[in-house]
Write a protein that holds these residues in place. Structure first.
Motif, PDB file in Angstrom:
ATOM      1  N   ALA A 211       0.823  -1.196   0.000  1.00  0.00           N
ATOM      2  CA  ALA A 211       0.000   0.000   0.000  1.00  0.00           C
ATOM      3  C   ALA A 211       0.866   1.259   0.000  1.00  0.00           C
ATOM      4  CB  ALA A 211      -0.897   0.016   1.235  1.00  0.00           C
ATOM      5  N   TRP A 212       0.217   2.359  -0.286  1.00  0.00           N
ATOM      6  CA  TRP A 212       0.847   3.668  -0.225  1.00  0.00           C
ATOM      7  C   TRP A 212       0.063   4.564   0.722  1.00  0.00           C
ATOM      8  CZ3 TRP A 212       5.476   4.690  -2.428  1.00  0.00           C
ATOM      9  CH2 TRP A 212       5.917   3.832  -3.430  1.00  0.00           C
ATOM     10  N   PHE A 213       0.806   5.257   1.554  1.00  0.00           N
ATOM     11  CA  PHE A 213       0.252   6.281   2.433  1.00  0.00           C
ATOM     12  C   PHE A 213       1.005   7.587   2.161  1.00  0.00           C
ATOM     13  CE2 PHE A 213      -2.408   4.130   5.692  1.00  0.00           C
ATOM     14  CZ  PHE A 213      -2.242   2.826   5.254  1.00  0.00           C
ATOM     15  N   ARG A 214       0.456   8.685   2.621  1.00  0.00           N
ATOM     16  CA  ARG A 214       1.181   9.952   2.493  1.00  0.00           C
ATOM     17  C   ARG A 214       0.961  10.810   3.740  1.00  0.00           C
ATOM     18  NH1 ARG A 214      -2.372  12.563  -2.469  1.00  0.00           N
ATOM     19  NH2 ARG A 214      -4.240  13.101  -1.253  1.00  0.00           N
ATOM     20  N   LEU A 215       1.957  11.651   3.969  1.00  0.00           N
ATOM     21  CA  LEU A 215       1.929  12.561   5.099  1.00  0.00           C
ATOM     22  C   LEU A 215       2.127  13.966   4.570  1.00  0.00           C
ATOM     23  CD1 LEU A 215       1.882  12.942   8.171  1.00  0.00           C
ATOM     24  CD2 LEU A 215       4.362  12.672   8.161  1.00  0.00           C
TER      25      LEU A 215
ATOM     26  N   ARG B 277      -7.808  -3.856  -5.669  1.00  0.00           N
ATOM     27  CA  ARG B 277      -7.260  -2.511  -5.576  1.00  0.00           C
ATOM     28  C   ARG B 277      -8.185  -1.600  -4.776  1.00  0.00           C
ATOM     29  NH1 ARG B 277      -5.327  -4.836 -10.130  1.00  0.00           N
ATOM     30  NH2 ARG B 277      -3.320  -4.126 -10.972  1.00  0.00           N
ATOM     31  N   TYR B 278      -7.569  -0.735  -3.995  1.00  0.00           N
ATOM     32  CA  TYR B 278      -8.317   0.216  -3.185  1.00  0.00           C
ATOM     33  C   TYR B 278      -7.704   1.596  -3.372  1.00  0.00           C
ATOM     34  CZ  TYR B 278      -9.510  -4.223  -1.020  1.00  0.00           C
ATOM     35  OH  TYR B 278      -9.914  -5.519  -0.811  1.00  0.00           O
ATOM     36  N   PHE B 279      -8.560   2.614  -3.387  1.00  0.00           N
ATOM     37  CA  PHE B 279      -8.096   3.980  -3.580  1.00  0.00           C
ATOM     38  C   PHE B 279      -8.832   4.927  -2.643  1.00  0.00           C
ATOM     39  CE2 PHE B 279      -5.545   3.330  -7.314  1.00  0.00           C
ATOM     40  CZ  PHE B 279      -6.108   2.231  -7.925  1.00  0.00           C
ATOM     41  N   ALA B 280      -8.087   5.915  -2.166  1.00  0.00           N
ATOM     42  CA  ALA B 280      -8.741   7.002  -1.440  1.00  0.00           C
ATOM     43  C   ALA B 280      -9.592   7.809  -2.417  1.00  0.00           C
ATOM     44  CB  ALA B 280      -7.695   7.901  -0.800  1.00  0.00           C
TER      45      ALA B 280
ATOM     46  N   ILE C 251      -2.530   1.728  -9.271  1.00  0.00           N
ATOM     47  CA  ILE C 251      -1.548   0.931  -8.538  1.00  0.00           C
ATOM     48  C   ILE C 251      -1.377  -0.396  -9.246  1.00  0.00           C
ATOM     49  CG2 ILE C 251      -3.271  -0.096  -6.971  1.00  0.00           C
ATOM     50  CD1 ILE C 251      -1.138   0.183  -4.730  1.00  0.00           C
ATOM     51  N   ALA C 252      -0.137  -0.870  -9.261  1.00  0.00           N
ATOM     52  CA  ALA C 252       0.157  -2.135  -9.921  1.00  0.00           C
ATOM     53  C   ALA C 252       1.271  -2.843  -9.163  1.00  0.00           C
ATOM     54  CB  ALA C 252       0.563  -1.900 -11.370  1.00  0.00           C
ATOM     55  N   ARG C 253       1.365  -4.125  -9.371  1.00  0.00           N
ATOM     56  CA  ARG C 253       2.362  -4.917  -8.649  1.00  0.00           C
ATOM     57  C   ARG C 253       3.055  -5.862  -9.615  1.00  0.00           C
ATOM     58  NH1 ARG C 253      -0.335  -8.138  -3.871  1.00  0.00           N
ATOM     59  NH2 ARG C 253      -1.226  -9.287  -5.616  1.00  0.00           N
ATOM     60  N   ASP C 254       4.368  -5.985  -9.469  1.00  0.00           N
ATOM     61  CA  ASP C 254       5.153  -6.957 -10.230  1.00  0.00           C
ATOM     62  C   ASP C 254       5.667  -7.965  -9.214  1.00  0.00           C
ATOM     63  OD1 ASP C 254       7.120  -8.404 -11.568  1.00  0.00           O
ATOM     64  OD2 ASP C 254       7.708  -6.699 -12.810  1.00  0.00           O
ATOM     65  N   ASN C 255       5.021  -9.120  -9.153  1.00  0.00           N
ATOM     66  CA  ASN C 255       5.384 -10.117  -8.147  1.00  0.00           C
ATOM     67  C   ASN C 255       6.788 -10.668  -8.367  1.00  0.00           C
ATOM     68  OD1 ASN C 255       2.945  -9.897  -6.783  1.00  0.00           O
ATOM     69  ND2 ASN C 255       1.970 -11.473  -8.025  1.00  0.00           N
TER      70      ASN C 255
ATOM     71  N   GLY D 254       1.127  19.314   8.369  1.00  0.00           N
ATOM     72  CA  GLY D 254       0.009  19.656   9.230  1.00  0.00           C
ATOM     73  C   GLY D 254      -1.110  18.642   9.272  1.00  0.00           C
ATOM     74  N   LYS D 255      -0.902  17.495   8.632  1.00  0.00           N
ATOM     75  CA  LYS D 255      -1.949  16.474   8.602  1.00  0.00           C
ATOM     76  C   LYS D 255      -1.417  15.152   9.125  1.00  0.00           C
ATOM     77  CE  LYS D 255      -4.584  18.353   4.712  1.00  0.00           C
ATOM     78  NZ  LYS D 255      -5.196  18.021   3.398  1.00  0.00           N
ATOM     79  N   GLU D 256      -2.343  14.237   9.385  1.00  0.00           N
ATOM     80  CA  GLU D 256      -1.948  12.894   9.787  1.00  0.00           C
ATOM     81  C   GLU D 256      -1.676  12.050   8.536  1.00  0.00           C
ATOM     82  OE1 GLU D 256      -4.538  12.583  13.935  1.00  0.00           O
ATOM     83  OE2 GLU D 256      -4.933  11.240  12.274  1.00  0.00           O
ATOM     84  N   ARG D 257      -0.949  10.984   8.748  1.00  0.00           N
ATOM     85  CA  ARG D 257      -0.677  10.069   7.650  1.00  0.00           C
ATOM     86  C   ARG D 257      -2.003   9.495   7.153  1.00  0.00           C
ATOM     87  NH1 ARG D 257       4.235   5.816   8.057  1.00  0.00           N
ATOM     88  NH2 ARG D 257       5.022   7.656   9.154  1.00  0.00           N
ATOM     89  N   GLU D 258      -2.196   9.527   5.841  1.00  0.00           N
ATOM     90  CA  GLU D 258      -3.444   9.050   5.271  1.00  0.00           C
ATOM     91  C   GLU D 258      -3.186   8.010   4.183  1.00  0.00           C
ATOM     92  OE1 GLU D 258      -5.654  12.101   3.256  1.00  0.00           O
ATOM     93  OE2 GLU D 258      -3.994  12.604   1.917  1.00  0.00           O
ATOM     94  N   SER D 259      -4.156   7.131   4.027  1.00  0.00           N
ATOM     95  CA  SER D 259      -4.048   6.099   3.013  1.00  0.00           C
ATOM     96  C   SER D 259      -4.252   6.694   1.628  1.00  0.00           C
ATOM     97  CB  SER D 259      -5.078   5.006   3.266  1.00  0.00           C
ATOM     98  OG  SER D 259      -6.382   5.560   3.294  1.00  0.00           O
ATOM     99  N   VAL D 260      -3.565   6.133   0.655  1.00  0.00           N
ATOM    100  CA  VAL D 260      -3.688   6.554  -0.736  1.00  0.00           C
ATOM    101  C   VAL D 260      -4.240   5.415  -1.587  1.00  0.00           C
ATOM    102  CG1 VAL D 260      -2.438   7.350  -2.774  1.00  0.00           C
ATOM    103  CG2 VAL D 260      -1.813   8.212  -0.502  1.00  0.00           C
ATOM    104  N   SER D 261      -3.584   4.256  -1.518  1.00  0.00           N
ATOM    105  CA  SER D 261      -3.995   3.135  -2.354  1.00  0.00           C
ATOM    106  C   SER D 261      -3.370   1.857  -1.831  1.00  0.00           C
ATOM    107  CB  SER D 261      -3.576   3.370  -3.805  1.00  0.00           C
ATOM    108  OG  SER D 261      -4.025   2.323  -4.643  1.00  0.00           O
ATOM    109  N   ALA D 262      -3.992   0.740  -2.179  1.00  0.00           N
ATOM    110  CA  ALA D 262      -3.444  -0.560  -1.808  1.00  0.00           C
ATOM    111  C   ALA D 262      -3.784  -1.570  -2.883  1.00  0.00           C
ATOM    112  CB  ALA D 262      -3.988  -1.022  -0.460  1.00  0.00           C
TER     113      ALA D 262
END
Length: 127
Positions: free
Chosen positions: A35-39, A58-61, A70-74, A42-50
């Motif tokens: 997954a990806w999060f971002r900070l 796939r999940y997206f904010a 988002i993509a994955r290379d196993n 002045g804000k809390e860490r938030e989810s972006v995608s997984a």
């Protein structure tokens, strides 16, 4: 020892694109979740995608839906975040996170869900 290394950050103008990569070593997450999060300042860490599970669910904010993919290379144990139509509010430190079991719609967006974290990489979008 699991390590996650993010690359691909930088400075881009609004409307531009960046692709972040996160390479995992010391563990495999092909059946689990990455997954990806971002900070942002002045804000809390938030989810972006997984991306999760053998079928790559796939999940997206809401704030990035339609702009990020988002993509994955196993084979490379690597997850990518393609960010298009970037906005100044996308500015922040982007973190890669992982766990060895899948996530679901009910838990993908929580920091506590993930066991492993990268050091983070800066993304800056100028207006």
């Amino acid at each position: 020892q699991v390590q996650l290394e993010e690359t691909g950050g930088g400075l881009v103008q609004a409307g531009g694109s960046l692709r972040l990569s996160c390479a995992a070593s010391g563990g495999t997450f092909s059946s689990g979740a990455m997954a990806w999060f971002r900070l942002a300042p002045g804000k809390e860490r938030e989810s972006v995608s997984a991306i999760s599970g053998n079928f790559g669910s796939r999940y997206f904010a809401t704030s990035v839906k339609g702009r990020f993919t988002i993509a994955r290379d196993n084979a490379k144990n690597t997850v990518y975040l393609q960010m298009n139509s970037l906005k100044p509010e996308d500015t922040g430190i982007y973190y890669c996170a992982a766990r060895t079991v899948p996530v679901t719609l009910s838990n993908w967006e929580y920091v506590r869900t993930y066991d492993y974290w990268g050091q983070g990489i800066q993304v800056s979008v100028s207006s």
